[in-house]
Design a protein around this motif. Sequence first.
Motif, short mmCIF file in Angstrom:
data_model
loop_
_atom_site.label_atom_id
_atom_site.label_comp_id
_atom_site.label_asym_id
_atom_site.label_seq_id
_atom_site.Cartn_x
_atom_site.Cartn_y
_atom_site.Cartn_z
N TRP A 177 0.83 -1.22 0.00
CA TRP A 177 0.00 0.00 0.00
C TRP A 177 0.86 1.26 0.00
CZ3 TRP A 177 -4.67 0.38 -1.57
CH2 TRP A 177 -5.55 -0.70 -1.44
N TYR B 140 -5.87 -3.43 -8.35
CA TYR B 140 -4.87 -4.00 -7.45
C TYR B 140 -5.09 -5.50 -7.37
CZ TYR B 140 -2.64 -5.12 -2.94
OH TYR B 140 -1.89 -5.68 -1.93
N PHE C 62 -3.71 0.41 5.12
CA PHE C 62 -4.60 -0.11 4.09
C PHE C 62 -5.36 1.01 3.41
CE2 PHE C 62 -8.77 -1.54 2.74
CZ PHE C 62 -8.49 -2.69 2.03
#
Length: 931
Positions: free
Chosen positions: A264, A283, A297
């Motif tokens: 991330w 992703y 996140f």
Amino acid sequence: MSGLPEGTFTALRTQLQDAATAFADGPGALEGILRGIVDDVERAVAEPLEIFPVCHHSPASALAMARRLREKQPKVIYLELCEDMAPLLTELRNCRLPVAVQAFASEIDGFPADWAPLSVVAPVTEASAEYQAIAYALDTPGVELVLVDRSSDHVFQWETPTPEEAGPDAPPADEETALHGDAVGVEIGDLRPRFAELEEHLLRHGRVRHWSEWWHQYVELPLGDSDHDTYRQVMLLIGSLFRRLAPGDPRRVRIDEDRERYMWTRMREHLAATGTDPADCLYVCGAFHAASRVEEFGVHGSDTFTITPPTATKWRHGLIPSSHAAIEAQFGLAAGSVSIAATEWAKNLRRTGVRPYRLEGQAGTKKSTKPRKALPTPASVPQARPADRLTGFLQRPPALDPLDEAELLGWSVDIVRAARRNGYLASTADAIAVYETSILLAGMRDRVRPTPYDFQDAAVTCIEKDTVPGRRDVRRLVEIMMGGDRVGQVGYDALPPLARDVHDRLAPLALRLQQRGVQRALLDIASRPELERCSDVLWMLRRLLPQGAARPIMGDRRLGERPIQESWDLALGTHQRALIELGYEGVTIEQVLEQRLRRTAYAPQATAAQVLEAVEDAIRYLRSRRLADELGTRALEVLASERTVDGAPEVLRRIRGLLAYYRTSEPLLPSWIESFVKTGYAHYCTLLPTAFTDEDATVRQVAAMLGFLFSMEGLALSLGCDRTQLELALAQSHPREPSRTALLWAAQTHLGTLSRAALRTRCDDLLANPLVVPAYPRYLSGFVHALEPVPGLADFVVEAVSNAFARLPDPVLLPWLPTLITTLRAGGSELAPLLIREAGRVFPARLPELDAWIPPWHLTQEPPAVHPERSPGAAAGVALLATHPATCDALADLLGCDGTWETTETAAPGAALLARHPRTATELEALLAVT
């Protein structure tokens, strides 16, 4: 998809809460786990940057990925793969899948030395979502592929580089499963419960044998026809469940969370640097990491993770061939599961009509000839908000696929045909039995349509029975029939420079070197001198590659010899991975071989014998005098520092070969070899007394020391050594063990301090002593080993053995006869030809002559009487010696006769000598007459 409507998963959350209350007899830990799973799914689905969870080599994931890419057409794809492997992905189009992307480091800096070499591999198959994403990104203009996972260096910074523990379904390791070596696998999209009790529960209630079969039955098949939102939410649910039920191993949890923080962080850095809209990105990661709870996140996560700098280790990257079996072994999957997945992938494509992505020019794939339909632009695709699809999916009973009788019948016929080709006594009745048993097993497992695993169990039950006539069992035959163990290949253009150079230099052989299997190469170097360079390459490959890659059938590479004709069995295509990894160490095989020879010679635990072997290899393979002199100097240093005699036999053998080579090929010996002989003479003289009494030193090692001292004595003395040192070393040696005692006697005989007669007397005394007779074979073993330093004792050893057989009675001889044979075989096999040759010279050649044969050592020579009258031959000898008095004086001095010349009335000393030995006079006269 920037957000979710309020209360999207309220119904699912309520349903799971009620289930937790019912099963756990009240809300508690189970409720927290189930509610947390829904929270994980909701959080991942609500993320503005779309997360696409996948499972490793899953046909359902690959199919869903192909559909989503054609629908969304993202501009940026973030892929969970080591970021330093990005430049290699374009080379996939030059390979035939499956292959593995590899990072390799042979010289490490920053890690413990015993970890070397370091290797990280990421296998790629066509039936994987990762390959679909890579093919789409590389062949679609304007699309960027960004690898965001930790680098290969960080893999070893965070983890202990032990080989991956094989799961309970892993097949046994063999040549095919070892294609990845001991590499640490990057588990892209790995999805398997780490809670053993949970996996056991799923297998038992699913009525399956292993995890691969459970996944195929309860995930692959239901998700094969599901829509995108259902696929995402189900995969997120499974990933969250496995994550929350995983054992609380702090180290494993820390690594998992650090990987998610790393990925991330990299994605936010890229978004900030390029200004890309997260809605245009995708992703791709494993479902286990998609359901993450770290603070970093998401696009709006915190930037609190610091990425450590890499070490100074130099990493090399390349592509190596992979196989279905290698992937199964690396990731603990059941044997044949990846092949079944490939078959399921092809079936899904035919059934759904989805057009997959393939790299342009990809080897081993078929391009579709149908015209492509115009795809809608991303703007024309309605962006509907995701709804709760999990509630309906979990409440819906599993779909029971109807029985495909034609498919199952075809499987049954094919397996019987394959079984008969492999030696089984299979018939049409067995095909019917397999067909019916497959349906029966599927029904017992609550399935209408038999899966490949049901069919495999039925085939083993009905055909194999209790014996396997061939080298393949029925389970393996089913795997081959379902697709087999497909092995990938790296194309010529994707090979490292060293591998391409090898193929170019072996081009005169006119062989397809990239083809798997063994090929025969015939080299007639006498008629085609240009093939000598191919011979040089082949011998170096034999030295560098694993056994079987290049195997000589005819021909040898010895010191000082030139090849004439050679024959080789080559399997470079089968060992392509090993050849590619050589390319990570250098540009040419000569450079790699030189580096390895130096590494061997300068290793901390290197012995003098190993360094001398490196010297031989430098001469045989590289023909490099410079390198040979450098390594020879190193051998001298190692020998001087050794305090044991463990390598003495090998040192003796190799230094003799090098001396013979230099004496025949060069006018002068190299300075290092003269110093080696001089140092070795003093070194072994110093160690000799201790070696004779050391229990750790063997008789063969002590004999090799004496062999070095006796065979190198002339050269050593000419270089300034003193023989007195050897005499003192033997005088200080006092062995107690019988074989070493015999070895010492042999050495004393060679030096002249012990006569042959005295040695024969000692052996006779041993045979006459009943207390020593049981140890007599050990004395014989010492005498046999003494042939190494004193080969002239071969006749005496034959005499000693013959006397033992002649003098000892059978009750004494037979008990130690096996010991004698095993001793000679174990300790003197290379010296046996000397004994055999000497025995052939001494013993009669024909059986009838044996009765009248008298052993030479039993013949006694009595001195003949001296008669005053001379024979004609003696008179002629006297006249001859009188004519040459100087010759007579020299012969008298040689034989130890003192005296002066007398007058004519008296006989001369030479005449008296010849009178006592008339036969010698006759022979001398004949010799002088000839000359």
